[in-house]
Write an enzyme that holds these catalytic residues in place. Structure first.
Site, PDB file in Angstrom:
ATOM      1  N   CYS A   2       2.801  -4.306   4.579  1.00  0.00           N
ATOM      2  CA  CYS A   2       3.453  -5.080   5.631  1.00  0.00           C
ATOM      3  C   CYS A   2       3.377  -4.363   6.981  1.00  0.00           C
ATOM      4  CB  CYS A   2       4.902  -5.398   5.314  1.00  0.00           C
ATOM      5  SG  CYS A   2       5.168  -6.222   3.742  1.00  0.00           S
ATOM      6  N   ARG A  27      -2.400  -4.103   7.043  1.00  0.00           N
ATOM      7  CA  ARG A  27      -1.248  -3.721   6.240  1.00  0.00           C
ATOM      8  C   ARG A  27      -0.738  -4.872   5.367  1.00  0.00           C
ATOM      9  NH1 ARG A  27       0.935   1.094   8.389  1.00  0.00           N
ATOM     10  NH2 ARG A  27       2.814   0.767   7.175  1.00  0.00           N
ATOM     11  N   TRP A  73       2.650  -8.357   3.065  1.00  0.00           N
ATOM     12  CA  TRP A  73       2.011  -8.165   1.762  1.00  0.00           C
ATOM     13  C   TRP A  73       3.119  -8.331   0.748  1.00  0.00           C
ATOM     14  CZ3 TRP A  73       2.369  -5.057  -2.572  1.00  0.00           C
ATOM     15  CH2 TRP A  73       1.259  -5.047  -3.413  1.00  0.00           C
ATOM     16  N   ASN A  99       9.869  -3.836   6.177  1.00  0.00           N
ATOM     17  CA  ASN A  99       8.815  -3.255   5.359  1.00  0.00           C
ATOM     18  C   ASN A  99       9.490  -2.338   4.355  1.00  0.00           C
ATOM     19  OD1 ASN A  99       6.500  -2.192   4.279  1.00  0.00           O
ATOM     20  ND2 ASN A  99       6.016  -0.884   6.022  1.00  0.00           N
ATOM     21  N   GLY A 100       9.233  -2.545   3.052  1.00  0.00           N
ATOM     22  CA  GLY A 100       9.840  -1.723   2.023  1.00  0.00           C
ATOM     23  C   GLY A 100      10.439  -2.575   0.916  1.00  0.00           C
ATOM     24  N   GLU A 479     -15.181   6.411  -7.914  1.00  0.00           N
ATOM     25  CA  GLU A 479     -14.986   5.852  -6.577  1.00  0.00           C
ATOM     26  C   GLU A 479     -15.892   4.650  -6.340  1.00  0.00           C
ATOM     27  OE1 GLU A 479     -13.747   5.187  -2.644  1.00  0.00           O
ATOM     28  OE2 GLU A 479     -12.817   6.024  -4.439  1.00  0.00           O
ATOM     29  N   LYS A 483     -14.628   0.822  -5.460  1.00  0.00           N
ATOM     30  CA  LYS A 483     -15.073   0.031  -4.315  1.00  0.00           C
ATOM     31  C   LYS A 483     -15.539  -1.355  -4.761  1.00  0.00           C
ATOM     32  CE  LYS A 483     -13.653   1.976  -1.402  1.00  0.00           C
ATOM     33  NZ  LYS A 483     -12.914   2.880  -2.126  1.00  0.00           N
ATOM     34  N   GLU A 486     -12.538  -3.482  -5.899  1.00  0.00           N
ATOM     35  CA  GLU A 486     -11.629  -3.790  -4.800  1.00  0.00           C
ATOM     36  C   GLU A 486     -12.071  -5.009  -4.002  1.00  0.00           C
ATOM     37  OE1 GLU A 486      -9.431   0.060  -2.903  1.00  0.00           O
ATOM     38  OE2 GLU A 486     -11.604   0.057  -2.761  1.00  0.00           O
ATOM     39  N   HIS A 502     -18.685   7.420 -27.145  1.00  0.00           N
ATOM     40  CA  HIS A 502     -17.415   7.592 -27.839  1.00  0.00           C
ATOM     41  C   HIS A 502     -16.529   6.352 -27.699  1.00  0.00           C
ATOM     42  CE1 HIS A 502     -18.212  11.745 -28.839  1.00  0.00           C
ATOM     43  NE2 HIS A 502     -18.598  11.958 -27.593  1.00  0.00           N
ATOM     44  N   LYS A 597      -3.708  -1.937   3.067  1.00  0.00           N
ATOM     45  CA  LYS A 597      -4.266  -0.637   3.415  1.00  0.00           C
ATOM     46  C   LYS A 597      -3.289   0.507   3.172  1.00  0.00           C
ATOM     47  CE  LYS A 597      -7.475   1.946   5.321  1.00  0.00           C
ATOM     48  NZ  LYS A 597      -8.747   2.164   4.618  1.00  0.00           N
TER      49      LYS A 597
END
Length: 602
Positions: A2, A27, A73, A99-100, A479, A483, A486, A502, A597
């Site tokens: 947010c 955000r 968000w 925000n929170g 990584e 990507k 995402e 395995h 983000k």
């Protein structure tokens, strides 16, 4: 998560809010809204979706000299117009952005607000209704706000507007980021300096438990007990052009292309004219006194920590453990006698990491934050801080901040090794190899057409994929897979190549795409053997190898540099494969679904 923006004392308040929200859209972007007031006008406008939808809803009749805005968000409640911020009290007096997460919202609602009809599903509405409840009992807006803050549990950054007094705004924070911007005849509040940098470079940092009263010509800061706090502003320098997309279709592509520049910027920041690494003496002394380093991070930063571990161990001869912050904060392992904690964070506001920082500081352990935002909470609260110098990173999927983290780890490991006088550090020319890494990154950036072709060949029509490698290539695989998942929503996983047999190889079917990184001389032959096992079961294998290990038929050859720093180059291929896969599928590369983000909630 947010983004908050507020302004008081500007005739163009709605435009200031809208422009600030556009800068903060990284955000959160599932809904947005603004409240503006002044000159006899007061309007609340909200919209579901991105800031563009809000912009269309703001007509010429929306005016004012003060206002608050929010881009969301979703945490509490679905992304709907009713759940979008600002939230308004039932009596129509108070407007709040948040925000929170308030963890005791249900208990507060049951205790104080059983007779209130709620319009949303959010914890934020509980807070604004509670403020109104106390104001109706006779408290001033300020005192009702402070009393409410004293009852809250959880995390918050708030900005509050009072319909009955358009000459004042109130703000407060606990665990979530919030900054005050000081202007000439106006003042601002926002989650990130980026939202305000075109209007001012003077900022007041806020600490947890502080309350701010903003007027057009004055800012008052106090603690919850009413004690006044005097604090000088700091100057924040951000090149506004760096936050602009320029000629690129997406920020992510711009930021991938900027990685060679970031490597050179880091060399300029952390090396002297003779090429020697220069780090703060107090930091090096603290690191040398540690018997073990604990790298704590989340997501992409965790993967950067995995790359950093062998750098510190091989150059500075110090054991290193890498931990996920969300696990470490609540399941503390047995620590060494003299630990030092390194926190890797792009935003410097990651809630999971801050939870660990608070705990280890109480234990008396020394701390270092490596971040892209040196004014952030984690930067201010750690004993030491190193900047990534990556510039604003707007795309949700991190690229240049990740490679900057790896590069800073390399520079720090070299400096620590030199400080301790290790033979390995003496022989490691980090300046040369980071310069070579920058050149190698540029070589791959220049092969975008080939990488687009490879992405289409591998992933078109596929809904899952694997990346494999050994040693540092395993960390690169993690990584690269992150990507891809995402931004293209392909179910991608990274695995240590030797672990395929395995269990994971049971998932290989005809056509299953698997990318194998072959950059480690010690294990190149074994990784190729694992790739052949996939191909024997019908999997579609692509080999990405360094030039010194390449063989005829490999799908992509990357420049060979010092093996411990090859991840700085190899990951560019993974970034571009993800970018082009998302692009081919028609997705919003910069703003993938369900992600934001800056993760400021646990």
């Amino acid at each position: 998560m947010c983004g908050i923006v507020g302004v008081i004392g500007r005739e163009d308040a709605p435009q200031v809010l809208l422009q600030g929200l556009q800068k903060l859209e990284y955000r959160g972007y599932d809904s947005a809204g603004i409240y503006t007031a002044g000159a006899g006008s007061a309007r609340l406008v909200k919209a579901v979706g991105k800031i563009a939808a809000l912009a269309q809803a703001i007509g010429p009749d929306v005016t004012g000299t003060m206002g608050i805005g929010h881009t969301r968000w979703a945490t509490n409640g679905r992304p709907t117009e009713a759940n979008a911020h600002p939230h308004v009290s039932a009596d129509g007096r108070f407007y709040l952005v948040h925000n929170g997460v308030i963890t005791n919202a249900a208990a507060l609602r049951a205790t104080y607000l059983s007779d209130v009809t709620f319009a949303s599903e959010t914890d934020t509405e509980v807070v604004v209704q509670l403020i109104a409840h106390f104001a109706q009992g006779g408290l001033t807006a300020h005192d009702a706000f402070v009393k409410t803050l004293g009852l809250l549990e959880g995390s918050y950054a708030f900005c509050l507007a009072d319909r009955d007094d358009s000459a004042v705004l109130y703000a407060a924070k606990n665990k979530s980021p919030l900054l005050i911007g000081k202007g000439d005849g106006f003042n601002l509040v926002a989650s990130d300096a980026l939202a305000m940098i075109e209007l001012t470079d003077q900022f007041l940092e806020l600490n947890d438990g502080e309350v701010v009263t903003l007027m057009a010509s004055q800012v008052q800061i106090e603690d919850l007990a009413g004690q006044q706090i005097d604090r000088a502003p700091i100057t924040v320098t951000i090149d506004a052009a760096e936050a602009d997309k320029g000629p690129y279709p997406f920020y992510m592509l711009k930021e991938i292309n900027e990685q060679p520049i970031v490597m050179r910027r880091l060399l300029a920041a952390y090396t002297k004219a003779d090429g020697q690494v220069e780090m703060p003496a107090a930091l090096l002394s603290a690191l040398a006194a540690a018997d073990r380093l604990y790298i704590v991070a989340a997501g992409t930063s965790y993967h950067a920590g995995l790359i950093g571990k062998p750098l510190f161990e091989s150059l500075a001869y110090v054991p290193v453990e890498v931990h996920l912050a969300s696990e470490f904060g609540y399941h503390l392992p047995l620590l060494s006698a003299h630990p030092l904690f390194i926190f890797l964070t792009q935003s410097g506001e990651t809630a999971d990491i801050r939870e660990v920082l608070v705990k280890v500081k109480k234990m008396g352990a020394p701390t270092l934050t490596i971040t892209n935002v040196v004014t952030s909470t984690l930067a201010r609260e750690a004993d030491h801080v190193l900047a990534l110098h990556a510039g604003p990173e707007i795309a949700v999927a991190s690229t240049k901040a990740y490679t900057a983290q790896v590069a800073v780890e390399a520079l720090l490991a070299k400096a620590l090794g030199d400080f301790k006088g290790t033979e390995a550090a003496t022989k490691f020319d980090v300046t040369h190899w980071l310069s070579m890494a920058a050149a190698g990154q540029q070589t791959l950036i220049d092969q975008q057409a080939r990488l687009h072709e490879l992405a289409t060949t591998l992933f078109a029509g596929q809904d899952r994929a694997f990346y494999i490698g050994r040693g540092s290539d395993h960390a690169v695989s993690l990584e690269a897979a992150l990507k891809l998942k995402e931004i293209s929503y392909v179910h991608a996983e990274g695995f240590a190549a030797g672990e395929l047999k395995h269990g994971t190889i049971a998932l290989i079917e005809p056509g299953t795409p698997t990318v194998a990184f072959v950059t480690d001389p010690l294990t190149a032959a074994r990784t190729r053997s694992n790739a052949e096992e996939v191909a024997a079961r019908g999997g579609h294998v692509a080999i990405i190898a360094t030039s010194d290990l390449a063989e005829v038929g490999d799908d992509l050859v990357v420049p060979a540099i010092e093996p411990r720093l090859t991840p700085l180059v190899a990951i560019v291929a993974g970034q571009l494969l993800a970018y082009f896969t998302s692009l081919d599928r028609g997705y919003d590369v910069d703003r993938p679904r369900n992600l934001a983000k800056s993760v400021t909630v646990e």
